[in-house]
Design an enzyme around this catalytic site. Structure first.
Site, short mmCIF file in Angstrom:
data_model
loop_
_atom_site.label_atom_id
_atom_site.label_comp_id
_atom_site.label_asym_id
_atom_site.label_seq_id
_atom_site.Cartn_x
_atom_site.Cartn_y
_atom_site.Cartn_z
N HIS A 79 0.85 -1.20 -0.06
CA HIS A 79 0.13 -0.18 -0.09
C HIS A 79 1.04 1.24 -0.02
O HIS A 79 1.84 1.23 0.61
CB HIS A 79 -0.88 0.01 1.27
CG HIS A 79 -1.96 0.90 1.28
ND1 HIS A 79 -1.74 2.31 1.58
CD2 HIS A 79 -3.08 0.81 1.18
CE1 HIS A 79 -2.86 3.17 1.78
NE2 HIS A 79 -3.76 2.11 1.38
N ASP A 132 3.09 -3.41 8.36
CA ASP A 132 1.85 -2.84 8.10
C ASP A 132 0.78 -3.65 8.53
O ASP A 132 0.61 -4.76 7.87
CB ASP A 132 1.67 -2.26 6.77
CG ASP A 132 0.46 -1.82 6.27
OD1 ASP A 132 -0.54 -1.89 7.17
OD2 ASP A 132 0.46 -1.31 5.08
N GLN A 152 -4.50 -4.62 7.52
CA GLN A 152 -5.59 -5.53 7.03
C GLN A 152 -5.29 -6.63 7.91
O GLN A 152 -6.32 -7.91 7.69
CB GLN A 152 -5.14 -5.82 5.68
CG GLN A 152 -5.37 -4.93 4.71
CD GLN A 152 -6.85 -4.36 4.37
OE1 GLN A 152 -7.76 -5.00 5.08
NE2 GLN A 152 -7.02 -2.97 4.07
N LYS A 201 -10.73 0.35 10.50
CA LYS A 201 -10.80 -0.86 9.91
C LYS A 201 -11.18 -2.09 10.62
O LYS A 201 -11.39 -3.28 10.34
CB LYS A 201 -9.66 -1.21 9.11
CG LYS A 201 -9.26 -0.11 8.06
CD LYS A 201 -7.81 -0.76 7.29
CE LYS A 201 -7.21 0.35 6.59
NZ LYS A 201 -7.88 0.70 5.25
N CYS A 217 -4.68 2.22 -3.60
CA CYS A 217 -3.38 2.52 -3.14
C CYS A 217 -2.36 1.67 -3.50
O CYS A 217 -1.51 1.60 -2.75
CB CYS A 217 -3.53 3.22 -1.63
SG CYS A 217 -4.74 4.32 -1.37
#
Lengths: 140, 419
Positions: free
Chosen positions: B117, B194, B197, B220, B367
């Site tokens: 991303h 990261d 998700q 999220k 993104c």
């Protein structure tokens, strides 16, 4: 100043439709936009700020005193929008075109179909058409 | 509460004409419990934290610090390791600014892949530009997944930082983070995950993954926008410099010089987003309480997302002309993200026609422009895709609505496609 008749006709029709029927109408318009010249698919004719690839060819017909437009988009819904503008403004005088109020985009219910990204594609295309009309007025 | 969460728990879904919201990898809808908790804070508990001697302020401070603990425990860490941020993007930028730009120099290397991303890509490009360090791009297979042997080959004595997404926001699959980070740690590099998700969709163990810093976002995972978490190991926290200065993080300020608090408190410059933190903790509590089949909490979330993804992919695979890019070609479904392209059709058109049928999905590059450039290299598909992403309130019927809407859109667009 009232909208040019063909544009007004589209606005009246579109405003009454639900989202899905309006999308299908845009696809019908897209199918009619077929004669964009290949040699004008370049950076000079590209309209920036649209989610898809959009080209616009704008010319002033001095003999008749009207603007002539041709357009293309690689996404069909966007192409339908380009077609509405080309169909609605081609053959109109620069004075009529520069007087078009972008508020018709909302009236026609096209705001929601366009807000896929933060760039307002249809408003950009209209602006580009109006810029060409203004340039024609300045020259004449 | 059993999964899927009922519509009655999610105000945005609790309508006669229930929307088919499938953009949860971008942001999730919010349950009534989280909305009510935030409203209660503003109605009954609002006061500046870390600043007042009066009881209301102390109570707000306790709630804020309790929220820090709840979110930290949710991520398998201690409260002292957790910095509240605006979201994942800010968390990654803090590492880039407060560690990378202070410690990297010419000759040092950062390893990152084009699958990332932009939030886990551009901060490292900027850090490299400012320090003179070099970025080594980890290789990808044609389907976008990480080439592990090729990546391990890049990691060596010059490597100072390795940044990677735990789960790709387009492919929907996990990267082999454990293997990559173990090699990175052995080479003496900092490891940055990261987790935008992954923390919302499965149990994540920071220690097992060998990661020094991990960032994720509340919005999220049922929580509010504008707040996220950066979890860092204590050793790294000691090495990080100041990120922003101002009220609430100082030790002593004078006209000659100023000194600042240490640890996570140093990153609380300005009045903290206490309502957001309280809402974030409420979201964690909500997730901890869900059940599916024989699992509870995040194991239940993972199991549900997997079942939803399998159902959706099976339905979508039956649609002619679809090229699935998430799950990747040749790969297995791992969760609730489905990304696709249809031959000759612009994803923007699909998304507009899906929206017209009440199905909300995302169209574009999500993104991840470098990943889409990679996936479109040598094929005729555009450098964008359509992504449907589910969460624990989506039903299997939502997957069916998606497939039906796609089939209709495909037919409608094929009718007009000019060859």
């Amino acid at each position: 100043m009232p909208l040019p008749p063909r544009l007004q006709q589209f606005v009246d029709e579109s405003a009454m439709l639900d989202k899905l029927t309006r999308s299908m109408l845009l696809l019908d318009y897209a199918a009619k936009l077929t004669d964009y010249p290949e040699d004008k698919k370049d950076n000079i004719h590209r309209v920036r700020g649209c989610t898809s690839l959009v080209y616009l060819d704008a010319n002033f017909d001095e003999a008749k005193g009207v603007m002539r437009y041709k357009g293309f988009a690689d996404a069909q819904i966007v192409k339908g929008m380009v077609a509405i503008l080309v169909n609605g403004l081609d053959g109109e005088t620069p004075e009529t075109i520069t007087a078009v109020d972008p508020a018709f985009i909302q009236e026609a219910g096209l705001g929601e179909a366009l807000s896929v990204t933060r760039q307002g594609g249809l408003a950009n295309i209209l602006q580009r058409m109006q810029n060409a009309a203004e340039a024609a007025l300045a020259r004449s | 509460m059993m999964l899927p969460l009922p519509s009655s728990e999610i105000p945005l879904l609790n309508q006669d004409d229930r929307p088919c919201y499938l953009d949860s990898a971008a942001t999730t809808l919010k349950p009534r419990a989280v909305i009510d908790r935030i409203a209660k804070f503003y109605a009954e508990e609002n006061a500046p934290v870390h600043r007042g001697v009066y009881e209301l302020s102390q109570r707000a401070t306790d709630l804020y610090e309790q929220a820090r603990k709840t979110v930290a425990v949710f991520a398998g860490a201690d409260a002292g390791q957790l910095i509240f941020t605006k979201g994942t993007t800010e968390g990654l930028n803090i590492i880039a600014r407060a560690w990378a730009e202070e410690n990297l120099k010419v000759g040092d290397e950062i390893v990152v892949s084009p699958q990332e991303h932009h939030s886990n890509f551009t901060p490292w490009q900027e850090a490299a530009r400012r320090t003179g360090a070099t970025i080594r791009y980890a290789p990808l297979y044609p389907n976008g997944t990480l080439d592990l042997p090729g990546t391990l080959n890049l990691i060596g004595s010059k490597t100072r930082l390795v940044a990677m997404a735990h789960v790709s926001n387009v492919l929907g699959v996990e990267n082999p983070v454990g293997e990559v980070f173990t090699a990175a740690k052995a080479a003496g590099a900092l490891t940055v995950l990261d987790a935008a998700q992954s923390v919302p969709t499965r149990p994540v163990n920071m220690e097992e993954l060998q990661c020094d810093a991990l960032a994720f976002s509340a919005h999220k995972m049922l929580g509010p926008t504008g707040i996220g978490a950066l979890v860092v190991n204590p050793e790294l926290l000691d090495q990080m410099s100041t990120y922003q200065t101002g009220g609430g993080m100082i030790e002593q300020v004078s006209v000659e010089s100023s000194t600042y608090l240490s640890g996570a408190a140093q990153y609380d410059a300005g009045t903290p987003n206490a309502a957001g933190a309280v809402g974030f903790a409420a979201a964690c509590d909500h997730l901890n309480g869900v059940e599916y089949k024989n699992a509870t909490g995040m194991a239940a979330v993972a199991a549900y997302e997997l079942d939803w993804g399998k159902h959706a992919v099976e339905l979508i695979r039956s649609i002619e002309g679809v090229r699935l890019i998430g799950p990747p070609e040749g790969g297995e479904v791992e969760g609730g993200i489905v990304a696709l392209q249809i031959d000759g059709i612009h994803p923007h058109d699909l998304a507009v026609l899906l929206d017209a049928q009440g199905v909300m999905v995302r169209a574009g590059h999500h993104c991840t422009m470098p990943l889409h450039a990679h996936l479109s290299s040598g094929v005729k598909f555009p450098e964008t895709s359509l992504r449907a992403s589910a969460y624990i309130y989506n039903t299997l019927e939502d997957a069916e609505r998606l497939a039906d809407a796609l089939r209709f859109a495909h037919k409608a667009l094929n009718r007009t496609t000019v060859v």
